[in-house]
Design a protein around this motif. Structure first.
Motif, PDB file in Angstrom:
ATOM      1  N   GLN A  22     -34.706  52.957 -37.867  1.00  0.00           N
ATOM      2  CA  GLN A  22     -34.399  51.576 -37.431  1.00  0.00           C
ATOM      3  C   GLN A  22     -35.466  51.026 -36.488  1.00  0.00           C
ATOM      4  O   GLN A  22     -35.863  49.870 -36.589  1.00  0.00           O
ATOM      5  CB  GLN A  22     -33.023  51.555 -36.753  1.00  0.00           C
ATOM      6  N   GLY A  46     -23.140  45.805 -32.542  1.00  0.00           N
ATOM      7  CA  GLY A  46     -23.647  47.032 -33.138  1.00  0.00           C
ATOM      8  C   GLY A  46     -24.798  47.609 -32.332  1.00  0.00           C
ATOM      9  O   GLY A  46     -24.947  47.328 -31.141  1.00  0.00           O
ATOM     10  N   SER A  47     -25.644  48.377 -32.996  1.00  0.00           N
ATOM     11  CA  SER A  47     -26.759  49.015 -32.289  1.00  0.00           C
ATOM     12  C   SER A  47     -27.944  48.068 -32.141  1.00  0.00           C
ATOM     13  O   SER A  47     -28.823  48.298 -31.303  1.00  0.00           O
ATOM     14  CB  SER A  47     -27.203  50.282 -33.032  1.00  0.00           C
ATOM     15  N   GLY A  54     -26.137  44.475 -38.757  1.00  0.00           N
ATOM     16  CA  GLY A  54     -25.791  45.785 -39.298  1.00  0.00           C
ATOM     17  C   GLY A  54     -24.898  45.623 -40.509  1.00  0.00           C
ATOM     18  O   GLY A  54     -24.317  44.543 -40.733  1.00  0.00           O
ATOM     19  N   ASN A  79     -26.958  51.339 -42.350  1.00  0.00           N
ATOM     20  CA  ASN A  79     -26.919  52.785 -42.084  1.00  0.00           C
ATOM     21  C   ASN A  79     -25.589  53.368 -42.535  1.00  0.00           C
ATOM     22  O   ASN A  79     -25.181  54.445 -42.098  1.00  0.00           O
ATOM     23  CB  ASN A  79     -27.188  53.083 -40.603  1.00  0.00           C
TER      24      ASN A  79
HETATM   25  C1  LIG Z   1     -15.180  41.468 -34.118  1.00  0.00           C
HETATM   26  C2  LIG Z   1     -15.532  42.817 -33.591  1.00  0.00           C
HETATM   27  N1  LIG Z   1     -14.776  43.871 -33.932  1.00  0.00           N
HETATM   28  C3  LIG Z   1     -15.077  45.102 -33.466  1.00  0.00           C
HETATM   29  C4  LIG Z   1     -16.141  45.292 -32.643  1.00  0.00           C
HETATM   30  C5  LIG Z   1     -16.447  46.700 -32.148  1.00  0.00           C
HETATM   31  N2  LIG Z   1     -17.693  47.154 -32.723  1.00  0.00           N
HETATM   32  C6  LIG Z   1     -18.856  46.988 -32.069  1.00  0.00           C
HETATM   33  S1  LIG Z   1     -20.150  47.483 -32.913  1.00  0.00           S
HETATM   34  C7  LIG Z   1     -19.214  47.990 -34.210  1.00  0.00           C
HETATM   35  C8  LIG Z   1     -19.840  48.579 -35.419  1.00  0.00           C
HETATM   36  C9  LIG Z   1     -21.059  47.833 -35.874  1.00  0.00           C
HETATM   37  O1  LIG Z   1     -21.532  48.378 -37.061  1.00  0.00           O
HETATM   38  P1  LIG Z   1     -22.835  47.828 -37.721  1.00  0.00           P
HETATM   39  O2  LIG Z   1     -22.798  46.351 -37.760  1.00  0.00           O
HETATM   40  O3  LIG Z   1     -23.047  48.507 -39.011  1.00  0.00           O
HETATM   41  O4  LIG Z   1     -23.972  48.206 -36.683  1.00  0.00           O
HETATM   42  P2  LIG Z   1     -24.591  49.634 -36.332  1.00  0.00           P
HETATM   43  O5  LIG Z   1     -23.985  50.038 -35.023  1.00  0.00           O
HETATM   44  O6  LIG Z   1     -24.293  50.556 -37.443  1.00  0.00           O
HETATM   45  O7  LIG Z   1     -26.033  49.364 -36.167  1.00  0.00           O
HETATM   46  C10 LIG Z   1     -17.869  47.765 -33.949  1.00  0.00           C
HETATM   47  C11 LIG Z   1     -16.752  48.099 -34.868  1.00  0.00           C
HETATM   48  C12 LIG Z   1     -16.905  44.150 -32.297  1.00  0.00           C
HETATM   49  N3  LIG Z   1     -17.937  44.193 -31.491  1.00  0.00           N
HETATM   50  N4  LIG Z   1     -16.594  42.937 -32.807  1.00  0.00           N
END
Ligand SMILES: Cc1ncc(C[n+]2csc(CCOP(=O)(O)OP(=O)(O)O)c2C)c(N)n1
Ligand SMILES: O=C1C[C@@H](O)[C@H](O)[C@@H](O)C1=O
Ligand SMILES: [Mg+2]
Length: 637
Positions: free
Chosen positions: A419, A441-442, A492, A520
């Motif tokens: 990433q 997300g991250s 993400g 991912n």
């Molecule tokens: C509406 C909402 N629901 C739940 C969350 C909690 N949450 C934060 S990040 C995340 C996962 C994000 O996954 P992804 O978009 O694939 O990003 P990655 O961390 O894999 O990069 C979740 C469930 C949130 N921030 N917003």
């Protein structure tokens, strides 16, 4: 009856919206740019009819999801530095309930936006109407009450004449920088169509003055004394610094007195990363440089910051034993935080008045600032060149997945892309004045650390609510605000799945957005969070019932909508896709399969999260003990 105009409530609303102006720094312009709508029986015959009859200067867009179009409206206002808004009209019941997450997003980030959900019948004649919830204890409670705790101003209009006082309050709130946020005016669906003889004065042009509140002498002198008596102050550049357009004076003060700048998510890109004293993001997702400078500092000058847990590393980012705080903030509530000396005033106005009072002052940072910046720059370069190995790969997020599992991902997603490597490739390839948008997300963490904005107000990250789904919708709002620039949504796979409906709106109205999808196959950052605190990998990877990694063809999904799509799993493929995407007139999506655990982590920060106090797992017990140890070191309030 000469001074009266007979209109429906909705027609009066639209007429009023057309007459609201804002005055900022000598310029006057309309405050309401347009209206996003999804029509249902709660608004189509009222607000729908009024807009169809005469929208005036308002631009009208059809949204695809209430939360999505509201996020677009919020992003528009944020990108316009809160000086212009879109209104959002929804139907009743589920249509208005869908606004709740967006209202929270606007409230947490202090963004003005006007929400106009339809409400149940004021007459109650046909009750219960379709989509009306019923309570035994009260007939006055409707779905729209869920919007009260997530609105800065909330009202229900059940008589046409109430509209006048309600809208005046809403606009006063939205145009006050100290309390800007979502104003929600719910209008009973029967009342929207009811007529009233409105006083013509209500529709006269109204100018809302966004004056810069100046500091009083006591505040100024106190601030100057504090700064001059400090040896190593740091300036925390918060969102308020950006909204106040304090870039030039911040640069002047930082340069003259050799004060390092550290940034919150909302403050990032107030000043470009190339400025030598800008050490980048602070806190949980901060840079090593900013976090080290913050720890050394004896005076923290917080400019327009809310001091969230991410910025303060849950109140461990500073030496709270010795450091003092000076807060410059238009909001008295924010200025009070961390026992600071308070200057309740506009950031730019205050800093400009501080300039002559600081004459002759120099910090004791010496070469430290450039040393820290150089050290971080080397680390950033390393992060941009991470390459996966099938054997003994050492990912950024360590000790969670075995090599075998990482190889399984590489095989299943057919990728070896990291990433961080992808992110820096993008940073180097897109044009420097492009706007970048992300939220959850991250990616926000990685972006706060390693994204280097070289133009002001180009880093648009919603991290007050970190609401999944803002990424794509937000990009549409940013495009409407800044139509001449490319906009990139960093999203993400989890956030994309949660909501990307406004991609269709962007395609429909030919508002080009570029989606950079980092797949991912999982809720990666939450997987990191659970595994980093002793839990196993539990429902945060996207695996099938028989434990196979999901491999979704997101590019095909976007292609189905009509976007131009690319698949890029290497630096070369990504560069080529980005270059080609620049040439497109239509919206694009670049799908990247990236390996889990290749996002950034660490850099001397701590995040206080709710670890289980009792558990059968030794790992969880250890994580809890570590939390307690850190909690002891943190400021208590
Ligand atoms: C509406 C909402 N629901 C739940 C969350 C909690 N949450 C934060 S990040 C995340 C996962 C994000 O996954 P992804 O978009 O694939 O990003 P990655 O961390 O894999 O990069 C979740 C469930 C949130 N921030 N917003
Ligand atoms: O719970 C969360 C964890 C953060 O890492 C993430 O960025 C944010 O979206 C969130 O909600
Ligand atoms: Mg993911």
């Amino acid at each position: 009856m000469e001074n009266k105009i007979r209109l429906t409530t909705a027609q009066a609303l639209v007429k009023f919206l057309n007459q609201q102006y804002i005055y900022v720094d000598g310029k006057e312009f309309p405050f309401v740019e347009g209206v996003f709508n999804i029509f249902g029986h709660g608004n189509v015959l009222g607000i729908g009819q009024a807009l169809e009859q005469d929208p005036g200067h308002l631009k009208v867009f059809q949204g695809k999801n209430e939360q999505g179009m509201a996020h677009a409206a919020i992003a528009y206002s944020k990108q316009k530095l809160r000086q212009k808004i879109y209104a959002v009209t929804t139907s009743v019941g589920p249509g208005s309930a869908n606004l709740a997450a967006a209202a929270g997003t606007a409230l947490a980030n202090n963004i003005p936006v006007l929400f106009l959900p339809g409400d149940t019948f004021a007459s109650r004649q046909p009750d219960p109407v379709l989509q009306q919830v019923e309570h035994e204890h009260s007939a006055a409670v409707t779905t729209n009450d869920v919007l009260q705790p997530v609105s800065r101003y909330w009202d229900r209009v059940t008589r046409p004449e109430q509209l006048m006082s309600s809208l005046l309050r809403a606009f006063e709130v939205m145009t006050d920088p100290a309390k800007a946020g979502p104003a929600t005016v719910c209008i009973s669906q029967d009342v929207e169509g009811e007529a009233f003889d409105y006083d013509a004065k209500f529709f006269e042009k109204r100018v809302h003055y966004l004056d810069r509140k100046a500091p009083v002498e006591r505040e100024l002198n106190g601030a100057a004394v504090l700064i001059k008596s400090s040896k190593k102050p740091v300036i925390v550049v918060g969102g308020g610094a950006n909204y106040s357009e304090a870039r030039e004076v911040l640069i002047e003060i930082s340069e003259k007195h050799h004060i390092p700048l550290v940034e919150t998510q909302a403050g990032k890109s107030t000043i470009e990363s190339t400025f030598p004293n800008n050490l980048g993001g602070l806190g949980v997702t901060g840079t090593l440089a900013a976090n080290k400078a913050a720890k050394e500092s004896d005076l923290i000058i917080g400019i327009g910051t809310r001091y969230t847990d991410f910025a303060t590393s849950s109140k461990t980012a500073f030496d709270f034993e010795t450091a003092k705080f000076l807060n410059i903030n238009v909001s008295r509530m924010q200025a009070y935080k961390l026992d600071a000396f308070q200057v309740v005033a506009d950031a730019k106005a205050t800093l400009e008045q501080l300039v002559p009072l600081l004459e002759g002052y120099l910090t004791e940072f010496g070469n430290t600032i450039s040393d820290l910046k150089e050290e971080w720059s080397a680390e950033r370069n390393r992060l941009g060149n991470v390459s996966f190995k099938r054997d003994q790969f050492d990912p950024e997020v360590k000790d969670h997945f075995t090599q075998e599992i990482l190889n399984e991902y590489a095989d299943a997603l057919n990728t070896e892309f990291a990433q961080t490597t992808a992110l820096l490739t993008i940073n180097d390839t897109i044009s420097p004045n492009s706007n970048v948008v992300t939220s959850a997300g991250s990616l926000p963490g990685d972006m706060q650390r390693i994204w280097n904005p070289t133009a002001t107000n180009t880093y648009h990250v919603e991290y007050g609510y970190s609401c999944m789904g803002y990424e794509v919708s937000g990009a549409l709002g940013v495009k409407l605000a800044d139509p001449d620039k490319e906009v990139y949504s960093f999203v993400g796979d989890g956030s994309f799945l949660m909501m990307h409906s406004e991609l269709i709106t962007a395609l429909q109205y030919n508002k080009k957005i570029n989606i950079l999808l980092f797949d991912n196959s999982g809720f990666g950052c939450i997987n990191n969070l659970q595994m980093g605190h002793g839990s196993g990998s539990y429902f945060t990877e996207f695996r099938t019932h028989d434990n196979q990694i999901l491999n979704i063809d997101y590019a095909k999904v976007a292609e189905g909508y009509g976007a131009k799509v690319y698949r890029a799993n290497t630096v070369e493929e990504l560069k080529a896709a980005l270059e080609d995407a620049k040439k497109q007139e239509t919206s694009t999506l670049i799908e990247m399969k990236v390996l889990p655990k290749t996002m950034t982590e660490g850099y001397e920060s701590w995040w206080n999260v709710g670890v289980a106090e009792v558990s059968e797992s030794e790992k969880v017990q250890k994580a809890y003990a570590e939390k307690v140890e850190m909690r002891e070191k943190a400021k208590q309030y």
